[in-house]
Design an enzyme around this catalytic site. Structure first.
Site, PDB file in Angstrom:
ATOM      1  N   ASP A 116       3.460   4.011   6.962  1.00  0.00           N
ATOM      2  CA  ASP A 116       4.105   5.178   6.344  1.00  0.00           C
ATOM      3  C   ASP A 116       5.613   5.149   6.556  1.00  0.00           C
ATOM      4  OD1 ASP A 116       1.657   6.047   5.508  1.00  0.00           O
ATOM      5  OD2 ASP A 116       1.445   7.622   7.024  1.00  0.00           O
ATOM      6  N   HIS A 159      -1.369   2.627  10.169  1.00  0.00           N
ATOM      7  CA  HIS A 159      -0.868   3.405   9.039  1.00  0.00           C
ATOM      8  C   HIS A 159       0.415   4.175   9.363  1.00  0.00           C
ATOM      9  CE1 HIS A 159      -4.131   2.583   6.267  1.00  0.00           C
ATOM     10  NE2 HIS A 159      -4.996   2.765   7.260  1.00  0.00           N
ATOM     11  N   ARG A 209      18.676  -7.022  -6.829  1.00  0.00           N
ATOM     12  CA  ARG A 209      19.335  -6.387  -5.690  1.00  0.00           C
ATOM     13  C   ARG A 209      18.331  -5.559  -4.885  1.00  0.00           C
ATOM     14  NH1 ARG A 209      23.729  -5.659  -9.374  1.00  0.00           N
ATOM     15  NH2 ARG A 209      23.075  -3.515  -9.814  1.00  0.00           N
ATOM     16  N   ASP A 217       1.458   1.755  -2.330  1.00  0.00           N
ATOM     17  CA  ASP A 217       2.719   1.027  -2.187  1.00  0.00           C
ATOM     18  C   ASP A 217       3.307   0.709  -3.562  1.00  0.00           C
ATOM     19  OD1 ASP A 217       0.840  -0.818  -2.971  1.00  0.00           O
ATOM     20  OD2 ASP A 217       1.478  -2.392  -1.570  1.00  0.00           O
ATOM     21  N   ASP A 232       6.002  -3.018  -6.978  1.00  0.00           N
ATOM     22  CA  ASP A 232       4.842  -3.115  -6.098  1.00  0.00           C
ATOM     23  C   ASP A 232       5.250  -3.904  -4.861  1.00  0.00           C
ATOM     24  OD1 ASP A 232       1.804  -2.633  -6.055  1.00  0.00           O
ATOM     25  OD2 ASP A 232       1.977  -4.741  -5.465  1.00  0.00           O
ATOM     26  N   ASN A 268       0.186  -2.764   7.387  1.00  0.00           N
ATOM     27  CA  ASN A 268      -0.803  -1.735   7.720  1.00  0.00           C
ATOM     28  C   ASN A 268      -1.884  -2.287   8.647  1.00  0.00           C
ATOM     29  OD1 ASN A 268      -0.172   0.804   6.760  1.00  0.00           O
ATOM     30  ND2 ASN A 268      -1.110   0.509   4.765  1.00  0.00           N
TER      31      ASN A 268
END
Length: 341
Positions: free
Chosen positions: A221, A217, A268, A247, A204, A212
């Protein structure tokens, strides 16, 4: 080529060219059993001029009985013969023999079921057959069938390509090109059915909402596409990465179930995601919190349980300050193993 034989003209009333047009696979034998005239198609199949050669040298009579001389051949007048060329023994031919007034013989030869083989093997065309020969009709049917079959194959290929494309699109996230939830569920079910060990890594993004809200947006994106590119770079052929929400991403990592190795992989990923993402003149900064659940061969193959465990581990990572990885259950303690590969 058809031999212009004066004896044949006198006996049959046709010159050699006319006889060749009417009977492209005929033979005229003299009284000694030698070929004095042959149709052009027959010579094309034989690959050489047949004039002057003994019938028994050029042909093998298979049925109804072997004939050692012309008298034996004439004794079979009116009966259907089965014979082959010595130059093409696998090509089955049919024939009908009739005697000529000078003691010779006229043999009309056809291909029968060998027609298509002969056409393909010797590049025969309609010009090699009499216009009234049934072979012409069969060739038309064969060509029509070939054209229709080829078109059906092309149509089937197009339909199959369209089906594959549609299936791919139905299982693909349109924004990032990653797998979507549908493909993730199918792959997860397949791995569980196979009893193959794997890890489910739920990812997440942190601070994505601020990107955003601040830049819109379109920029958001672009950030998602770049994160998808980073995640795809960590996937092997047997692994899967999917976007399952705005996301939210999930990785299925096959055959790696050691908690410390999974933690190193996740760390990583977090470090790479935290690198500034440039969108035009804008530098976007996001991070990631990760929760990991593990399926081993001894576990109950329950997809919902694995997702719940990964969710719980992700919640712990978020609650611990974000930009962290948590491997579900007590094995989390192994995540910092200094001997990790």
């Amino acid at each position: 080529m058809v031999q212009q034989d004066t004896g044949a003209r006198a006996l049959i009333g046709l010159d050699g060219a006319a006889l060749g047009r009417l009977m492209p696979m005929h033979l005229c034998l003299d009284a000694a059993g030698s070929i004095r005239q042959a149709g052009p198609t027959l010579e094309r199949i034989a690959g050489a001029s047949l004039a002057g050669r003994p019938f028994s040298e050029v042909f093998v009579l298979r049925r109804p009985a072997a004939a050692s001389d012309l008298a034996g051949l004439l004794a079979l007048a009116g009966r259907r013969l089965k014979l082959t060329l010595t130059a093409a023994p696998s090509l089955a031919l049919k024939g009908l023999v009739e005697g000529l007034p000078d003691g010779g013989a006229l043999i009309d030869i056809s291909m029968g079921i060998s027609l298509i083989e002969a056409v393909n093997r010797f590049d025969l065309t309609l010009r090699d057959f009499s216009p009234t020969d049934l072979a012409v009709e069969l060739l038309y049917l064969y060509e029509s069938k070939s054209v229709v079959s080829a078109e059906l194959r092309r149509l089937a290929q197009r339909l199959n390509g369209a089906r594959v494309s549609a299936e791919h699109e139905a299982a693909t996230d349109t924004l990032t090109g990653l797998a979507n939830r549908r493909r993730l569920d199918a792959t997860l079910a397949r791995l569980l059915a196979q009893g193959r060990a794997f890890a489910l890594m739920q990812i997440d993004l942190d601070y994505f909402k601020q990107v955003n809200d601040s830049h819109g947006h379109a920029v958001g994106d672009a950030v998602l596409r770049e994160v998808a590119h980073l995640l795809r770079g960590h996937c092997r052929n047997q692994d899967l990465v999917a976007r399952v929400g705005g996301d939210e991403f999930v990785m299925l990592i096959v055959d790696i179930v050691e908690p410390f190795r999974l933690a190193r992989i996740a760390e990583r990923l977090i470090r790479q995601i935290e690198e500034p993402i440039h969108v035009g003149m804008i530098d976007c900064n996001v991070s990631a919190s990760i929760g990991v659940s593990i399926f081993s061969r001894q576990d109950d193959p329950d997809a919902r349980r694995l997702m719940r465990e990964a969710d719980a581990a992700l919640y712990e990572s978020k609650g611990s300050g974000r930009a962290r990885v948590t491997v579900y259950a007590a094995a989390t303690a192994s995540a910092g193993d200094p001997d990790a590969a």
